[in-house]
Design a protein around this motif. Structure first.
Motif, PDB file in Angstrom:
ATOM      1  N   VAL A 100       0.819  -1.214   0.000  1.00 56.79           N
ATOM      2  CA  VAL A 100       0.000   0.000   0.000  1.00 56.79           C
ATOM      3  C   VAL A 100       0.854   1.265   0.000  1.00 56.79           C
ATOM      4  N   GLY A 101       2.153   1.152   0.310  1.00 49.64           N
ATOM      5  CA  GLY A 101       3.022   2.318   0.231  1.00 49.64           C
ATOM      6  C   GLY A 101       3.492   2.613  -1.176  1.00 49.64           C
ATOM      7  N   GLY A 102       3.239   1.705  -2.124  1.00 47.64           N
ATOM      8  CA  GLY A 102       3.676   1.900  -3.497  1.00 47.64           C
ATOM      9  C   GLY A 102       4.512   0.740  -3.985  1.00 47.64           C
ATOM     10  N   VAL A 103       4.666   0.648  -5.285  1.00 49.59           N
ATOM     11  CA  VAL A 103       5.402  -0.449  -5.905  1.00 49.59           C
ATOM     12  C   VAL A 103       6.253   0.115  -7.043  1.00 49.59           C
ATOM     13  N   VAL A 104       7.506  -0.359  -7.134  1.00 50.07           N
ATOM     14  CA  VAL A 104       8.348  -0.103  -8.303  1.00 50.07           C
ATOM     15  C   VAL A 104       8.453  -1.425  -9.051  1.00 50.07           C
ATOM     16  N   ASN A 105       7.839  -1.499 -10.198  1.00 53.31           N
ATOM     17  CA  ASN A 105       7.729  -2.743 -10.953  1.00 53.31           C
ATOM     18  C   ASN A 105       8.694  -2.699 -12.136  1.00 53.31           C
ATOM     19  N   VAL A 106       9.684  -3.579 -12.123  1.00 45.70           N
ATOM     20  CA  VAL A 106      10.689  -3.652 -13.197  1.00 45.70           C
ATOM     21  C   VAL A 106      10.248  -4.728 -14.181  1.00 45.70           C
ATOM     22  N   ILE A 107      10.018  -4.336 -15.411  1.00 45.31           N
ATOM     23  CA  ILE A 107       9.500  -5.253 -16.433  1.00 45.31           C
ATOM     24  C   ILE A 107      10.615  -5.544 -17.432  1.00 45.31           C
ATOM     25  N   LEU A 108      10.945  -6.826 -17.568  1.00 41.06           N
ATOM     26  CA  LEU A 108      12.024  -7.233 -18.458  1.00 41.06           C
ATOM     27  C   LEU A 108      11.571  -7.213 -19.917  1.00 41.06           C
ATOM     28  N   ARG A 109      12.543  -7.151 -20.802  1.00 42.77           N
ATOM     29  CA  ARG A 109      12.250  -7.239 -22.229  1.00 42.77           C
ATOM     30  C   ARG A 109      11.673  -8.605 -22.585  1.00 42.77           C
ATOM     31  N   ARG A 110      10.810  -8.619 -23.559  1.00 45.49           N
ATOM     32  CA  ARG A 110      10.194  -9.868 -24.005  1.00 45.49           C
ATOM     33  C   ARG A 110      10.372  -9.985 -25.517  1.00 45.49           C
ATOM     34  N   ASP A 111      10.371 -11.208 -25.971  1.00 44.73           N
ATOM     35  CA  ASP A 111      10.490 -11.472 -27.408  1.00 44.73           C
ATOM     36  C   ASP A 111      11.754 -10.849 -27.991  1.00 44.73           C
ATOM     37  N   TYR A 112      12.841 -10.883 -27.236  1.00 46.52           N
ATOM     38  CA  TYR A 112      14.080 -10.291 -27.720  1.00 46.52           C
ATOM     39  C   TYR A 112      14.800 -11.275 -28.623  1.00 46.52           C
ATOM     40  N   ARG A 113      15.282 -10.768 -29.740  1.00 47.47           N
ATOM     41  CA  ARG A 113      16.024 -11.589 -30.702  1.00 47.47           C
ATOM     42  C   ARG A 113      17.378 -10.931 -30.997  1.00 47.47           C
ATOM     43  N   GLY A 114      18.399 -11.761 -31.111  1.00 47.72           N
ATOM     44  CA  GLY A 114      19.701 -11.249 -31.515  1.00 47.72           C
ATOM     45  C   GLY A 114      20.649 -11.086 -30.344  1.00 47.72           C
ATOM     46  N   ALA A 115      21.738 -10.391 -30.587  1.00 51.54           N
ATOM     47  CA  ALA A 115      22.782 -10.187 -29.579  1.00 51.54           C
ATOM     48  C   ALA A 115      23.111  -8.708 -29.492  1.00 51.54           C
ATOM     49  N   GLU A 116      23.539  -8.311 -28.320  1.00 46.42           N
ATOM     50  CA  GLU A 116      23.876  -6.905 -28.102  1.00 46.42           C
ATOM     51  C   GLU A 116      25.013  -6.824 -27.101  1.00 46.42           C
TER      52      GLU A 116
END
Length: 268
Positions: free
Chosen positions: A21-37
């Motif tokens: 109830v104090g709040g949320v920091v939601n980290v959302i990862l990349r999805r459907d990633y293709r290739g290299a970096e």
């Protein structure tokens, strides 16, 4: 590896449970990633010191034409230490502390660039053979590596009555002393997602992170017991203590925090 970060304030975080109830920091990862970096970042402070560098690598692929997605991520960050003599933070703090409470500061002072003499019983007074002069202060100091006659030594102690060297001992005496911690951070992430039709998917995340930091400090040496009057090396008529920086009296501290986490679930 991060797609976006959502910040939900106040009761909006309640959708994640009653403890949010104090709040949320939601980290959302990349999805459907293709290739290299591969990404390399490096830099220094605006003064040209304490260099740091970061290496990141990411690989994403699907082994079965889109039903399963796999992403691998690794990163390594390293920074050079920042040393006390490269900034004036500690010297400025010492000046404030000494101006506010000189007796308390002298009693607890860290390594200073001199030999500090502190009386154990009131103001200092030189022995008669050194002139018998009262210093009207309970502390004074001699510069490091002072070389002079007894009369010259007494004159310097008298001139420095009520003073203490606030500058830091040089690295040539004590070696490098760090200001803060020099970090080394390594992290890795594995994310696997599998779709079962258009409405259901399962996922598993594996995360490992190691944060390692090292700091180098120095202690303030002192003669173990108060030196009595008329003892060799004590030109005063009181019991005194001598405090000075000791090149061999160094602290090296290392802290390591390792985090591992595995998360599995399904989305319907």
């Amino acid at each position: 590896a991060i797609e976006r970060i959502e910040t939900l304030t106040s009761t909006a975080g309640g959708i994640y449970g009653p403890s949010a109830v104090g709040g949320v920091v939601n980290v959302i990862l990349r999805r459907d990633y293709r290739g290299a970096e591969l990404a390399v970042t490096s830099g220094v402070t605006t003064r040209g010191d304490a260099a740091h560098a970061r290496l990141e690598a990411r690989l994403g692929f699907t082994p079965d034409h889109g039903a399963t997605d796999v992403m691998l991520y690794a990163a390594r960050t390293a920074a050079q230490p920042l040393y006390e003599d490269q900034r004036d933070y500690l010297v400025r703090a010492r000046r404030i502390q000494f101006a506010t409470a000189p007796l308390q500061y002298v009693g607890n002072a860290s390594a200073t660039n001199g030999i500090v003499v502190v009386s154990q019983s009131g103001p200092l007074t030189l022995d008669p053979e050194y002139g018998g002069t009262a210093l009207n202060s309970s502390f004074t100091f001699l510069p490091l590596n002072f070389n002079g006659t007894a009369a010259e030594r007494a004159a310097v102690l008298l001139a420095n009555a009520g003073k203490i060297p606030l500058d830091l001992p040089g690295p040539d005496l004590l070696g490098p002393v760090t200001l803060g911690v020099a970090p080394r951070v390594s992290s890795g992430l594995v994310n696997v997602r599998r779709r079962f039709g258009p409405h259901v998917e399962v996922f598993i995340d594996g995360l490992v992170s190691e944060n390692r930091g090292q700091a180098i400090g120095v202690n303030f040496g002192s003669v173990p017991n108060p030196v009595p009057p008329n003892a060799p090396g004590n030109p005063f008529g009181q019991y005194v203590k001598f405090r000075f920086p000791m090149p061999s009296n160094r602290d090296r501290g290392t802290g390591t925090t390792t985090t591992t986490r595995t998360t599995a679930g399904f989305i319907a």
